[in-house]
Write a protein that holds these residues in place. Structure first.
Motif, PDB file in Angstrom:
ATOM      1  N   ARG A  72      52.241  49.118   5.423  1.00 48.71           N
ATOM      2  CA  ARG A  72      51.427  49.393   6.685  1.00 48.71           C
ATOM      3  C   ARG A  72      51.495  49.299   7.938  1.00 48.71           C
ATOM      4  O   ARG A  72      53.112  48.683   8.091  1.00 48.71           O
TER       5      ARG A  72
ATOM      6  N   GLY B  82      48.350  51.120  10.784  1.00 49.10           N
ATOM      7  CA  GLY B  82      47.177  52.396  10.387  1.00 49.10           C
ATOM      8  C   GLY B  82      48.089  51.599   9.128  1.00 49.10           C
ATOM      9  O   GLY B  82      48.945  51.298   8.086  1.00 49.10           O
ATOM     10  N   ARG B  83      46.962  52.201   7.553  1.00 49.00           N
ATOM     11  CA  ARG B  83      47.228  52.036   6.271  1.00 49.00           C
ATOM     12  C   ARG B  83      48.408  53.217   5.789  1.00 49.00           C
ATOM     13  O   ARG B  83      48.497  53.887   6.678  1.00 49.00           O
TER      14      ARG B  83
ATOM     15  N   GLY C  12      52.146  53.236   7.195  1.00 54.41           N
ATOM     16  CA  GLY C  12      51.026  53.744   8.317  1.00 54.41           C
ATOM     17  C   GLY C  12      51.736  53.404  10.152  1.00 54.41           C
ATOM     18  O   GLY C  12      53.225  52.707  10.007  1.00 54.41           O
TER      19      GLY C  12
ATOM     20  N   ASN D 295      47.494  55.063  13.376  1.00 60.81           N
ATOM     21  CA  ASN D 295      47.267  55.890  12.062  1.00 60.81           C
ATOM     22  C   ASN D 295      47.943  56.007  11.024  1.00 60.81           C
ATOM     23  O   ASN D 295      48.765  54.933  11.056  1.00 60.81           O
ATOM     24  N   ASP D 296      46.844  56.432  10.481  1.00 61.64           N
ATOM     25  CA  ASP D 296      47.053  56.121   8.550  1.00 61.64           C
ATOM     26  C   ASP D 296      48.157  57.362   8.495  1.00 61.64           C
ATOM     27  O   ASP D 296      48.688  57.713   9.002  1.00 61.64           O
TER      28      ASP D 296
ATOM     29  N   GLY E 267      51.760  58.209  11.413  1.00 64.93           N
ATOM     30  CA  GLY E 267      51.440  57.670  10.208  1.00 64.93           C
ATOM     31  C   GLY E 267      53.239  58.719   9.450  1.00 64.93           C
ATOM     32  O   GLY E 267      53.394  60.208   9.839  1.00 64.93           O
TER      33      GLY E 267
ATOM     34  N   VAL F 122      45.028  57.075   0.879  1.00 60.65           N
ATOM     35  CA  VAL F 122      45.121  56.443   2.082  1.00 60.65           C
ATOM     36  C   VAL F 122      45.125  54.666   1.453  1.00 60.65           C
ATOM     37  O   VAL F 122      43.880  54.826   0.033  1.00 60.65           O
TER      38      VAL F 122
ATOM     39  N   GLY G  89      44.629  50.114   1.697  1.00 63.63           N
ATOM     40  CA  GLY G  89      44.961  48.787   2.290  1.00 63.63           C
ATOM     41  C   GLY G  89      45.891  47.832   1.879  1.00 63.63           C
ATOM     42  O   GLY G  89      46.298  47.458   1.983  1.00 63.63           O
TER      43      GLY G  89
END
Length: 276
Positions: free
Chosen positions: A45, A56-57, A114, A124-125, A218, A234, A236
């Motif tokens: 992350r 981001g993830r 991320g 941003n992911d 990302g 994506v 978490g």
């Protein structure tokens, strides 16, 4: 009986899965036998911000590969980007998680990291379009780009971009050219760019950009063209790499047939005993 045996075999194979977590160094895994293996990687992350922005993830990439026994793969499990505790700065980019062979022209797969947040703006992911494999740009040289497969992330005035092979080091702080501080948030292991006056870019097959008074980009995820059953997204979840052997259809068929034959023998014995 057959269902119990099938469940037992599935449980045994699940137990044999190799799971690697973050250590900050490159690990290795050697295939114990020639088989198909399902590999799943999760990237790091991006760093959060005290102003409310979340990093981001990381990406998740999974695919099945035919791997010969004795083959060794290098595993880079990503680190998360460091958070920023000041007011006007960005979090570090998350590192990518990488799986690749020695001397390989291309990796087996990569889960991108991320991007770092900026003040109240979320990073941003990780991206799902692989791109050209280059390191991310530093917009106006205010934050550091994430590493790509072929090159390092671009450095800002204040820190260092994420590093590509062989170290995959995260971006770090440099003294400001006119004194004072520097980049405030280190990039995650796996090629994340440092966060400075913008969020750092995530590491990935193509590195994410370092933001200019904005969130970081990302890094992108990637699966090799020779893989089967590829999926990219994506998540978490915490960064990791998991490798598990895939049961072959022939193995299930032989197992079921064997227990069916055993059942027939037991039934025949019961009939013989009853007649006796």
């Amino acid at each position: 009986m057959v269902s119990v045996a099938v469940a037992a075999l599935a449980a045994a194979q699940a137990e044999a899965a190799a799971v690697f977590g973050y250590t900050g160094s490159i690990a290795q895994w050697t295939a114990p036998t020639t088989a198909r293996y399902r590999i799943t990687a999760i990237g790091g992350r991006g760093g959060d911000n005290i102003g409310g922005g979340s990093g981001g993830r990381g990406g998740i990439a999974a695919a099945t590969f035919q791997i010969f026994g004795g083959t060794t793969l290098n595993l880079v499990v990503a680190g998360d980007g460091a958070g920023f505790l000041g007011i006007y700065g960005g979090g570090g980019g998350g590192g990518g998680s990488w799986v690749y062979g020695n001397g390989a022209a291309l990796p087996h797969l990569v889960a991108g990291g991320g991007g770092g947040s900026y003040v109240s703006v979320n990073g941003n992911d990780a991206g799902s379009v692989a791109g050209a494999g280059q390191g991310g740009a530093s917009f106006n040289y205010q934050a550091d780009g994430g590493a790509g497969w072929f090159s390092d992330g671009q450095a800002s005035y204040y820190g260092t971009g994420g590093k590509s092979r062989p170290s995959f080091a995260g971006g770090s702080r440099l003294p400001r050219p006119y004194g004072g501080g520097g980049c405030f948030s280190y990039g995650g292991f796996g090629g994340g760019g440092a966060g400075c006056y913008g969020g750092g870019g995530g590491g990935g097959f193509s590195g994410g950009f370092g933001g200019f008074s904005d969130r970081g980009g990302g890094g992108t995820s990637y699966v090799a063209s020779w893989a089967q059953g590829a999926s990219i997204g994506v998540t978490g979840d915490a960064a990791s790499i998991t490798i598990a052997a895939v049961p072959e259809p022939e193995s299930w068929a032989l197992l079921v047939a064997g227990f069916a034959a055993m059942g027939s023998v037991l039934r025949a014995r019961r009939v013989t005993l009853a007649r006796g």
